[in-house]
Each structure stands twice: as C-alpha cells, then as structure tokens.
Design a protein around this motif. Structure first.
Motif, PDB file in Angstrom:
ATOM      1  N   ALA A  36      -3.185 -11.558  11.310  1.00 23.39           N
ATOM      2  CA  ALA A  36      -3.128 -11.104   9.926  1.00 23.39           C
ATOM      3  C   ALA A  36      -4.495 -11.282   9.272  1.00 23.39           C
ATOM      4  O   ALA A  36      -4.796 -12.313   8.726  1.00 23.39           O
ATOM      5  N   GLN A 110      -2.766   3.923  -5.861  1.00 24.42           N
ATOM      6  CA  GLN A 110      -2.778   2.929  -4.796  1.00 24.42           C
ATOM      7  C   GLN A 110      -3.712   3.370  -3.677  1.00 24.42           C
ATOM      8  O   GLN A 110      -3.653   4.520  -3.238  1.00 24.42           O
ATOM      9  N   ILE A 112      -4.379   2.861   0.132  1.00 32.62           N
ATOM     10  CA  ILE A 112      -3.572   2.391   1.262  1.00 32.62           C
ATOM     11  C   ILE A 112      -4.372   2.489   2.557  1.00 32.62           C
ATOM     12  O   ILE A 112      -4.988   3.520   2.828  1.00 32.62           O
ATOM     13  N   ASN A 113      -4.372   1.407   3.324  1.00 27.78           N
ATOM     14  CA  ASN A 113      -4.953   1.411   4.662  1.00 27.78           C
ATOM     15  C   ASN A 113      -3.930   2.101   5.571  1.00 27.78           C
ATOM     16  O   ASN A 113      -2.823   1.603   5.751  1.00 27.78           O
ATOM     17  N   THR A 116      -2.694   0.123   8.848  1.00 30.02           N
ATOM     18  CA  THR A 116      -1.754  -0.982   8.660  1.00 30.02           C
ATOM     19  C   THR A 116      -0.621  -0.611   7.708  1.00 30.02           C
ATOM     20  O   THR A 116       0.309  -1.381   7.525  1.00 30.02           O
ATOM     21  N   ASN A 117      -0.725   0.560   7.076  1.00 32.02           N
ATOM     22  CA  ASN A 117       0.252   1.031   6.093  1.00 32.02           C
ATOM     23  C   ASN A 117       0.446   0.003   4.975  1.00 32.02           C
ATOM     24  O   ASN A 117       1.560  -0.255   4.532  1.00 32.02           O
ATOM     25  N   SER A 118      -0.664  -0.589   4.530  1.00 35.48           N
ATOM     26  CA  SER A 118      -0.572  -1.601   3.479  1.00 35.48           C
ATOM     27  C   SER A 118      -1.394  -1.185   2.266  1.00 35.48           C
ATOM     28  O   SER A 118      -2.461  -0.588   2.394  1.00 35.48           O
ATOM     29  N   VAL A 119      -0.874  -1.522   1.099  1.00 38.60           N
ATOM     30  CA  VAL A 119      -1.577  -1.272  -0.155  1.00 38.60           C
ATOM     31  C   VAL A 119      -2.662  -2.334  -0.276  1.00 38.60           C
ATOM     32  O   VAL A 119      -2.362  -3.525  -0.297  1.00 38.60           O
ATOM     33  N   VAL A 120      -3.929  -1.907  -0.356  1.00 40.08           N
ATOM     34  CA  VAL A 120      -5.029  -2.864  -0.416  1.00 40.08           C
ATOM     35  C   VAL A 120      -5.601  -2.994  -1.824  1.00 40.08           C
ATOM     36  O   VAL A 120      -6.285  -3.971  -2.127  1.00 40.08           O
TER      37      VAL A 120
END
Length: 146
Positions: A36, A110, A112-113, A116-120
C-alpha cells in the motif's frame, strides 16, 4: 489460588500453532503495508467559485484546473457521480486542463488513479448567487397578502 500448568505432553502443538498464527499475522500486515504505497496528489481550481445572478440559474465559468501527484501514473479527472471522464493523462505526475463549468449547483471533481482505481484528490467548484430566489414565488398565498 490454583495454578494452571499445561504439560507439553498433554497439548504438544498448541504453542507452535500460536506462534505460527502470530507470525502469519505479522508477515501479512507487513506485506500489506509494503504493497500500500501512500499516494498523495493536489488538485487546484482557479477560480473555484462560480457566481450566478439568481439562485437556481445555471452558472457558466471557465475553470483552469491543475494537479500534481507524488508519482507518475494514468490519471483521469471525473465529475463526481459521472461515469465518463472529463480528461485523462497517461504516465503523468502533473497536468492542466480547462474545464467549461455549467451547473446550477456546486460540483465535486475527482482525480482518479486508473491503475489503482482510487481517488487521489478532490476539489469543489462552488456555485453562489447574487440574489437569493424569491420565496414569494414558491408560496403564492404570501404574494396575495403582500
């Protein structure tokens, strides 16, 4: 006071199972922490506020957006709750975009990466107005009294 003594011949594997389970938990959490990678990014909007003349009116504003991230990746900019991206960058650690804002209410953007499908990072385009909506319009019986 009674002392509890467990003899090794009564339960030979309990201590080994306990040590093994403890080591498994430690190694799993260490591996998870190493996998992580904490990703940080910043998203700035100029201007971040759109001012309409009357409440409920659609506000139009060209917003200059800039972002930077701690590491290059594939990033996309989304308007919250929309499936289609507004713009995407490939293998980038920073970017800029001109966003043509048109809404009667505030909107959250937002970054988004995609890997990784994550909101950065997130930022809000706020809608404000000069004149609040006429409350007499919504209550016709008050307009008759006035």
């Amino acid at each position: 006071m009674e002392h509890c003594v467990i003899h090794s011949h009564q339960q030979p594997g309990w201590l080994l199972r306990l040590i093994g389970a403890t080591l498994l938990i430690i190694f799993a959490s260490t591996a998870q922490a190493n996998d992580a990678v904490i990703e940080s990014a910043q998203l700035q909007l100029k201007p971040h506020r759109c001012v309409a003349l009357h409440q409920g009116q659609v506000c139009y504003q060209t917003v200059q957006l800039s972002w930077s991230a701690s590491q290059p990746a594939n990033y996309c900019l989304y308007q919250q709750f929309n499936e289609a991206p507004l713009y995407c960058w490939q293998n980038a650690a920073a970017g800029q975009h001109r966003y043509e804002f048109a809404s009667d209410s505030s909107v959250r953007l937002q970054l988004i990466n995609i890997q990784t499908n994550s909101v950065v990072a997130t930022a809000m385009v706020e809608v404000a107005w000069v004149y609040k909506a006429n409350t007499l319009k919504h209550k016709p019986w008050l307009a008759q009294l006035a």
